[in-house]
Design a protein around this motif. Structure first.
Motif, PDB file in Angstrom:
ATOM      1  N   ALA A 100       6.379 -10.374  -1.038  1.00  0.00           N
ATOM      2  CA  ALA A 100       5.269 -10.449  -2.119  1.00  0.00           C
ATOM      3  C   ALA A 100       4.016  -9.871  -1.680  1.00  0.00           C
ATOM      4  O   ALA A 100       3.521  -9.986  -0.738  1.00  0.00           O
ATOM      5  N   GLN A 101       3.382  -8.875  -2.478  1.00  0.00           N
ATOM      6  CA  GLN A 101       2.424  -8.136  -2.419  1.00  0.00           C
ATOM      7  C   GLN A 101       1.143  -8.970  -1.862  1.00  0.00           C
ATOM      8  O   GLN A 101       0.521  -8.369  -0.957  1.00  0.00           O
ATOM      9  N   ARG A 102       0.889 -10.234  -2.328  1.00  0.00           N
ATOM     10  CA  ARG A 102      -0.267 -10.542  -1.828  1.00  0.00           C
ATOM     11  C   ARG A 102      -0.110 -11.317  -0.064  1.00  0.00           C
ATOM     12  O   ARG A 102      -1.171 -11.495   0.344  1.00  0.00           O
ATOM     13  N   PHE A 103       0.898 -10.955   0.215  1.00  0.00           N
ATOM     14  CA  PHE A 103       1.139 -11.280   1.538  1.00  0.00           C
ATOM     15  C   PHE A 103       1.159  -9.813   2.623  1.00  0.00           C
ATOM     16  O   PHE A 103       1.278  -9.956   3.705  1.00  0.00           O
ATOM     17  N   ALA A 104       0.902  -8.816   1.956  1.00  0.00           N
ATOM     18  CA  ALA A 104       1.176  -7.405   2.691  1.00  0.00           C
ATOM     19  C   ALA A 104       0.006  -7.415   3.875  1.00  0.00           C
ATOM     20  O   ALA A 104      -1.185  -7.542   3.509  1.00  0.00           O
ATOM     21  N   ASN A 105       0.347  -7.149   4.781  1.00  0.00           N
ATOM     22  CA  ASN A 105      -0.517  -6.894   6.036  1.00  0.00           C
ATOM     23  C   ASN A 105      -1.198  -8.087   6.550  1.00  0.00           C
ATOM     24  O   ASN A 105      -2.211  -8.135   7.467  1.00  0.00           O
ATOM     25  N   ARG A 106      -0.577  -9.523   6.127  1.00  0.00           N
ATOM     26  CA  ARG A 106      -1.215 -10.412   6.528  1.00  0.00           C
ATOM     27  C   ARG A 106      -0.271 -11.520   7.414  1.00  0.00           C
ATOM     28  O   ARG A 106      -0.575 -12.495   7.790  1.00  0.00           O
TER      29      ARG A 106
HETATM   30  C1  LIG Z   1      -1.241  -2.589   4.566  1.00  0.00           C
HETATM   31  O1  LIG Z   1      -1.568  -1.544   5.634  1.00  0.00           O
HETATM   32  C2  LIG Z   1      -1.236  -0.291   5.375  1.00  0.00           C
HETATM   33  C3  LIG Z   1      -1.397   0.572   6.563  1.00  0.00           C
HETATM   34  O2  LIG Z   1      -2.593   0.164   7.358  1.00  0.00           O
HETATM   35  C4  LIG Z   1      -1.975   0.364   4.168  1.00  0.00           C
HETATM   36  O3  LIG Z   1      -1.617   1.812   3.725  1.00  0.00           O
HETATM   37  C5  LIG Z   1      -1.996  -0.443   2.966  1.00  0.00           C
HETATM   38  O4  LIG Z   1      -2.671  -0.157   1.917  1.00  0.00           O
HETATM   39  C6  LIG Z   1      -2.120  -1.869   3.453  1.00  0.00           C
HETATM   40  N1  LIG Z   1      -1.939  -2.799   2.098  1.00  0.00           N
HETATM   41  C7  LIG Z   1      -2.611  -3.847   1.760  1.00  0.00           C
HETATM   42  C8  LIG Z   1      -2.388  -4.544   0.498  1.00  0.00           C
HETATM   43  O5  LIG Z   1      -3.814  -4.002   2.351  1.00  0.00           O
END
Ligand SMILES: *[C@@H]1O[C@H](CO)[C@@H](O)[C@H](O)[C@H]1NC(C)=O
Ligand SMILES: *[C@@H]1O[C@H](CO)[C@@H](O)[C@H](O)[C@H]1NC(C)=O
Ligand SMILES: *[C@@H]1O[C@H](CO)[C@@H](O)[C@H](O)[C@H]1NC(C)=O
Ligand SMILES: *[C@@H]1O[C@H](CO)[C@@H](O)[C@H](O)[C@H]1NC(C)=O
Length: 298
Positions: free
Chosen positions: A79-85
């Motif tokens: 799910a998008q809201r968990f991206a990078n978290r």
């Molecule tokens: C997650 O990290 C990547 C690479 O650092 C970045 O390109 C992406 O925009 C980030 N996504 C979000 C939703 O912050």
């Protein structure tokens, strides 16, 4: 009917084969900080990481929070809201530790999470994540602010913001007694889901009375406290000024009486002097007339 029975049997089967452990009590995470969602399995023996699958899902919607299979993270379905978290602890996986680190927790993260693990068999368990945010220090304001008379109805407004979940607002008088009447408390949520608590206490004004307002966060306990003391300064005819006025008047009166006494003595003195002068003049006149008579006789 048959599929229902089958899935029921499957559930019993998986529970018996692989036990997945998660905290029974809700996990409380501070807004903006990182949360550790603990999940572990008691393994029957060593296994190959490529045989391991871990699925962290939102219990209600089954949306993917984090997935791992074939020896690596699988985040295309995330799910998008968990991206990078989110992240697992790769070195802990061989030990049967599938805990998830969720970074920068927001209010929307609150809810139930299911940890689903498959090695040779599979099992799952759910935990509850609760978000907490401390409130700002409350501020109490008085309305109206001035020109007050004892007996007037005034509104004391206590406000604190940026907290979660909704707090209980406790008002007390100077003697520490809980006030429960004439209180209206409301909560308004910001876009981030944090609350602004506003509580209005209506009281009949008495000079030198103190009121305190305290927020009790159900997760964080007692928070900030604010006092307001209504002194003579807020009043139209404050008792302090009254006593000063009375005191000054008394002083003035004493002064006037003293002045009058002094004046009277002065007046009396000058009168006596005048009489003495008059007497002296008469004596002189008498003597003169005597002399005149003697002169006439002689
Ligand atoms: C997650 O990290 C990547 C690479 O650092 C970045 O390109 C992406 O925009 C980030 N996504 C979000 C939703 O912050
Ligand atoms: C799983 O690993 C994490 C990170 O090392 C650790 O904080 C946590 O306590 C472990 N959980 C269990 C149940 O051992
Ligand atoms: C006042 O109310 C609070 C919250 O309901 C409670 O914790 C506290 O014990 C009460 N105090 C008194 C003196 O009743
Ligand atoms: C609540 O307000 C009413 C009307 O203003 C007043 O008569 C009553 O005394 C108040 N109650 C308390 C506990 O202050």
């Amino acid at each position: 009917m048959l599929s229902l029975l089958l899935s029921a049997m499957l559930a019993v089967h998986t529970m018996a084969v692989m036990e997945v452990h998660v905290p029974e009590q809700p996990v409380v995470a501070l807004y903006g900080s990182d949360a550790l969602l603990n999940c572990s399995v008691s393994l029957l023996g060593p296994f190959n990481l490529t045989d391991l699958s871990v699925f962290w899902q939102l219990t209600d919607t089954k949306r993917s929070v984090h997935s791992y299979s074939d020896g690596t993270d699988q985040l295309t379905e995330q799910a998008q809201r968990f991206a990078n978290r989110t992240s697992l602890f790769p070195s802990a996986l061989p030990l049967g530790n599938m805990s998830l680190l969720l970074r920068r927790v927001v209010v929307a993260d609150e809810g139930s999470y299911t940890c689903f693990v498959r090695v040779r068999d599979y099992g799952s368990a759910s935990l509850w994540l609760q978000v907490a945010a401390p409130y700002s220090k409350p501020v109490v304001t008085l309305e109206p602010e001035s020109n007050l008379r004892p007996g007037d109805e005034v509104s004391l407004t206590c406000e604190a913001y940026g907290g979660y979940p909704q707090a209980e607002v406790v008002w007390q008088d100077g003697g520490g007694r809980n006030l429960t009447e004439n209180i209206t408390t409301s909560a308004v949520a910001t876009e981030e889901g944090l609350f602004t608590m506003t509580s209005v206490l209506k009281v009949l004004l008495e000079p030198n009375s103190t009121y305190s307002c305290q927020l009790v966060n159900p997760l964080l306990g007692e928070e900030g406290n604010a006092f307001v003391t209504i002194t003579g300064q807020n009043m139209a005819f404050p008792p302090v000024a009254l006593w000063v006025t009375v005191g000054l008047s008394v002083c003035l009166l004493v002064l006037l009486i003293a002045l009058a006494a002094v004046c009277r003595r002065k007046i009396k003195e000058s009168c006596e002097e005048a009489r003495r002068e008059a007497e002296e003049a008469r004596e002189l006149e008498e003597e003169e007339s005597k002399t005149a008579m003697q002169l006439l006789k002689s």
